[in-house]
Design a protein around this motif. Structure first.
Motif, mmCIF file in Angstrom:
data_model
loop_
_atom_site.group_PDB
_atom_site.id
_atom_site.type_symbol
_atom_site.label_atom_id
_atom_site.label_comp_id
_atom_site.label_asym_id
_atom_site.label_seq_id
_atom_site.Cartn_x
_atom_site.Cartn_y
_atom_site.Cartn_z
ATOM 1 N N HIS B 104 0.817 -1.218 0.000
ATOM 2 C CA HIS B 104 0.000 0.000 0.000
ATOM 3 C C HIS B 104 0.851 1.267 0.000
ATOM 4 C CE1 HIS B 104 -4.198 -1.203 0.034
ATOM 5 N NE2 HIS B 104 -3.775 -2.308 0.617
ATOM 6 N N PRO B 107 3.039 3.088 -5.485
ATOM 7 C CA PRO B 107 2.117 3.899 -6.288
ATOM 8 C C PRO B 107 1.161 3.055 -7.135
ATOM 9 C CG PRO B 107 4.287 3.879 -7.276
ATOM 10 C CD PRO B 107 4.399 3.069 -6.037
ATOM 11 N N VAL B 108 0.346 2.262 -6.460
ATOM 12 C CA VAL B 108 -0.634 1.424 -7.150
ATOM 13 C C VAL B 108 -1.979 1.690 -6.481
ATOM 14 C CG1 VAL B 108 -1.211 -0.936 -7.814
ATOM 15 C CG2 VAL B 108 1.141 -0.345 -7.320
ATOM 16 N N SER B 109 -3.027 1.818 -7.275
ATOM 17 C CA SER B 109 -4.313 2.137 -6.653
ATOM 18 C C SER B 109 -4.806 0.945 -5.829
ATOM 19 C CB SER B 109 -5.336 2.521 -7.704
ATOM 20 O OG SER B 109 -5.414 1.498 -8.641
#
Lengths: 240, 562
Positions: B104, B107-109
């Motif tokens: 988390h 930089p990943v949704s």
């Protein structure tokens, strides 16, 4: 570069961070110190986008973490205090995994990974499983991974824990070098000597509230103790 | 898509690397052992299914109805198992995994992380259910001489059910985490444990499987047939699956395609809904799950009053163990499951239609009581595997403390032994005495089974503690799951052998004593010798079952580098 606006975090009835307002400029190393349970890790987790604040905002390079988390995270190199590593991956595979998530292209990855592995003395062990690494090696690997994508902001929780004196010196020198190049570093630490040595500004958090902030000299003036070291200032400000 | 694949990569690499750096011989032995057990179990299910279906097929008219009713029940059970398994796996994958902070911070949704985790959860929660239900469905294809379409349809139907079950569970978990105070995240397993107990109990009550083989309870054959033909609820995905497979079995391809398409459409809708809901609330729930744990109930047991009765280190370990157990409310769901197991166990004995059996009731009652000792022994093994086997692994990274305090490993293991021995002895004796009362057995059988259990329990518990100490896993996310490891399987196999040996040794003498009692005659000298010899061997075996595993565990644990 980093701006915390009225940042608060509640755990049930416990107010872990209370209306924190803070600004760290470009190229500055900010030391965040406080007693155990003061709210340091909670603040750092909110800055890293790992934890959502109850209220307030985290701005990274002008980007609101709540509105555009992916953009904001792309600017950060996040180093938690007890990072989880995939024990069944090799050091190199772990770096590749992180690089892919930050969209680091293959050529840049090969160059950067070798550079960071050399810097953190991990080159000769990079193809071994992480489970065979010592605590200090794991800590160095996390740092190497966080720096792979050339972040503009580094958020780091207790960077020196588990490192040997040589690695501590190397990390301190590297942080100073990065700050000279314009990277903003926000670090929490219990090692007051480290904060004293490398931080441009220091913030002291106690029971969730930022009770003092400024340069070393500002803090001295704050407690009316000329010639006091950071430990004496810290004790005076936080003792019950 | 690229991010989702990348997020899944550590899992793939970890799987690939598992065998790469370890002792290959040990790995091969384990693989062989697990593989053999798995194949035997799979083959057993396949053979039983074939046998049952061939038997049904031989009964004209009624046979097909019974086979389809069975298919409907199997699919409903399959679907319920998938949902329950998926709920537990998704809680762990989405909210409790140790690498969540790491992923988390990337930089990943969060919805992509959610999708990757859901894929992992779906695979983890369903592969075993699929593998062990396949032989049943394949048996249908073989017995009904179905064509290629049936097998294709079978795969499609199973996959759609897996996706529906997984999405349903994930939606449920994501929503519940947002509504239940998140600081009680871990306590949720109590809620799910209780739900599972209720579902299991009512499912068994409503299905009344004993009625299917007892047409006499129905007033006429017509009522019996009608009850068998009652359609399953049309809104259940397992019903669509059943209708599709039934159509495929009877060669109605269009009909089969329709129901499969219905199932896949719903699977698509559920996946879509899961992603939308997760995008809105997953990260919020995760943030809540990171909060400090609040206890659901505050138990007042401190044990201070009893501390004086026990020597320092013994008391310290005993009360640490008891407090940790009761304060870790994730353990409580297991207690609910045990309660469910006991209730169902007793209920089954209560529902046995003994008076309708062709064998004289008194023989049957005592035969069942005798076999019940073995059955209770296996229940005891299962509970020991869950609680006593992980007793050493449960120390986790704090095991260095055990090694550093002034107490020998032998004493430490014997403390662990007694902590689990007393409750398990009481539980198993309750099981055996209650079932004997329900069976109305003779006083001799009552005394024999009570005494046998009294000797079996310490042996099984010692094996649990001993093997658990010999093969500990201090790094396991959930020490309770260590029972699926090599040591755990070894423990269960040795236990099965021990229980089997005791039953085998007692069978002959018990039959002689029982028959002599019925015929009101005394035992011959040969019979006396046999009885004495057998019971003496049982006694020696039981003592060996206590001492050898404990020594083995102590030796292996002392050699372990911590």
């Amino acid at each position: 570069m980093i701006e915390l606006k009225n940042l608060s975090k509640k755990y049930g009835n416990l107010l872990a961070v209370d209306t924190l307002n803070l600004r760290v400029s470009k190229g500055e190393i900010f030391g965040f110190i406080g007693p155990n349970g003061a709210g340091k890790t909670t603040t750092i987790n909110m800055m890293g986008g790992v934890l959502a604040p109850t209220s307030g905002a985290v701005m990274i390079c002008g980007i609101n973490m709540a509105d555009q988390p992916e953009h904001a995270k792309r600017k950060i190199g996040f180093i938690p205090d007890r990072a989880y590593l995939y024990e069944k991956l090799t050091g190199m595979e772990f770096l590749k995994f992180i690089a892919d998530l930050y969209d680091v292209d293959e050529d840049r990855f090969l160059k950067k990974s070798q550079e960071k592995l050399d810097m953190f003395f991990l080159s000769d062990r990079s193809n071994e499983l992480i489970e065979s690494y010592s605590h200090g090696m794991k800590q160095r690997l996390v740092m190497a991974a966080a720096l792979l994508h050339d972040p503009q902001v580094i958020v780091v929780d207790e960077p020196m824990v588990g490192l040997d004196p040589l690695a501590i010196k190397m990390v301190k020198d590297h942080f100073k070098h990065l700050a000279d190049e314009g990277v903003t570093i926000f670090m929490s630490t219990h090692t007051l000597k480290v904060a004293e040595d490398i931080c441009d500004k220091i913030g002291i958090i106690h029971k969730g509230t930022l009770i003092a902030t400024g340069t070393y000299e500002d803090l001295r003036r704050n407690v009316h103790a000329e010639g006091a070291d950071l430990e004496q200032i810290f004790i005076r400000l936080t003792e019950p | 898509m690229k991010d989702i694949v990348t997020l899944l990569r550590p899992r793939i690499f970890s799987f690939k690397n598992k065998g790469l750096f370890k002792n290959d011989r040990g790995r091969r032995v384990k693989l062989f052992l697990f593989g053999t057990i798995g194949i035997c179990f799979w083959g057993g299910i396949f053979a039983t299914s074939l046998r049952v279906l061939i038997y049904f097929k031989e009964i004209s008219e009624l046979g097909d109805i019974l086979a389809y009713k069975l298919l409907s029940m199997i699919l409903l059970t399959f679907f319920s198992l998938l949902i329950f398994s998926s709920i537990l796996t998704s809680i762990s994958k989405l909210y409790l995994s140790r690498d969540l902070s790491l992923v988390h911070s990337m930089p990943v949704s969060s919805f992509k992380i959610f999708i990757a985790r859901s894929i992992e959860s779906t695979l983890d929660s369903s592969w075993m259910v699929i593998v062990y239900t396949l032989p049943i469905f394949m048996s249908y294809g073989i017995v009904y001489q179905a064509g290629f379409f049936f097998y294709w349809d079978m795969i499609m139907v199973i996959l759609s059910l897996v996706i529906i079950a997984s999405s349903t569970s994930v939606i449920l978990v994501v929503l519940v985490v947002n509504f239940v105070p998140a600081s009680r995240m871990r306590n949720m397993s109590i809620f799910f444990g209780l739900c599972f107990f209720l579902i299991l109990f009512f499912a068994v009550r409503f299905l009344q499987p004993e009625r299917l083989v007892d047409p006499e309870v129905f007033s006429t054959a017509l009522v019996y047939l009608k009850s068998l033909k009652t359609p399953a609820p049309p809104y259940l995905p397992s019903t669509w699956a059943c209708d599709s497979l039934k159509a495929a079995l009877s060669g109605h391809i269009q009909h089969g395609m329709f129901h499969t398409a219905l199932s896949w459409t719903w699977a698509g809708v559920m996946v879509f809904m899961a992603i939308i809901i997760a995008d809105a609330v997953y990260f919020k729930g995760l943030s809540k799950a990171h909060t400090a744990h609040v206890r659901l109930f505050r138990n007042r047991f401190s044990g201070i009053h009893f501390r004086g009765l026990l020597p320092g280190p013994v008391g310290a370990f005993i009360f640490k163990e008891i407090r940790t157990f009761f304060r870790d409310q994730t353990q409580w769901s297991q207690l609910f499951l045990i309660a469910a197991l006991v209730v169902l166990y007793l209920y089954n004995f209560n529902a046995l239609p003994l008076e309708k059996a062709p064998i004289k009731t008194v023989y049957l009652q005592n035969l069942l009581s005798f076999l019940n000792m073995g059955l209770a022994g296996f229940v005891l093994t299962a509970i020991t595997a869950r609680f006593a086997y992980p007793a050493v692994s449960i120390e986790r990274e704090a095991f260095w403390l055990v090694k550093s305090v002034p107490i020998t490993l032998r004493r430490y293991l014997w403390i662990k032994f007694f902590i689990y021995f007393l409750p398990l002895l009481i539980l198993t004796e309750i099981l055996i005495i209650a079932t004997n009362i329900l069976l109305k057995v003779t006083p001799f059988m009552m005394a024999l089974s009570t005494a046998t259990i009294f000797f079996l329990v310490p042996g099984v518990v010692a094996m649990g503690i001993g093997f658990g100490a010999a093969y500990p896993d201090f790094k396991a996310d959930n020490p309770a799951q260590t029972v699926t490891s090599f040591g755990g399987i070894l423990f269960m196999m040795v236990c099965a052998g021990y229980i089997g040996a005791v039953i085998f040794l007692e069978a002959g003498p018990v039959y002689n004593i029982f028959m002599a009692d019925i015929k009101e005659r005394g035992l011959t000298v040969f019979e006396w010798t046999w009885v004495t010899g057998s019971f003496f061997l049982v006694f020696v075996l039981s003592i060996a079952a206590i001492i050898i595993p404990m020594k083995f565990g102590e030796k292996r644990l002392s050699e372990l580098k911590v």
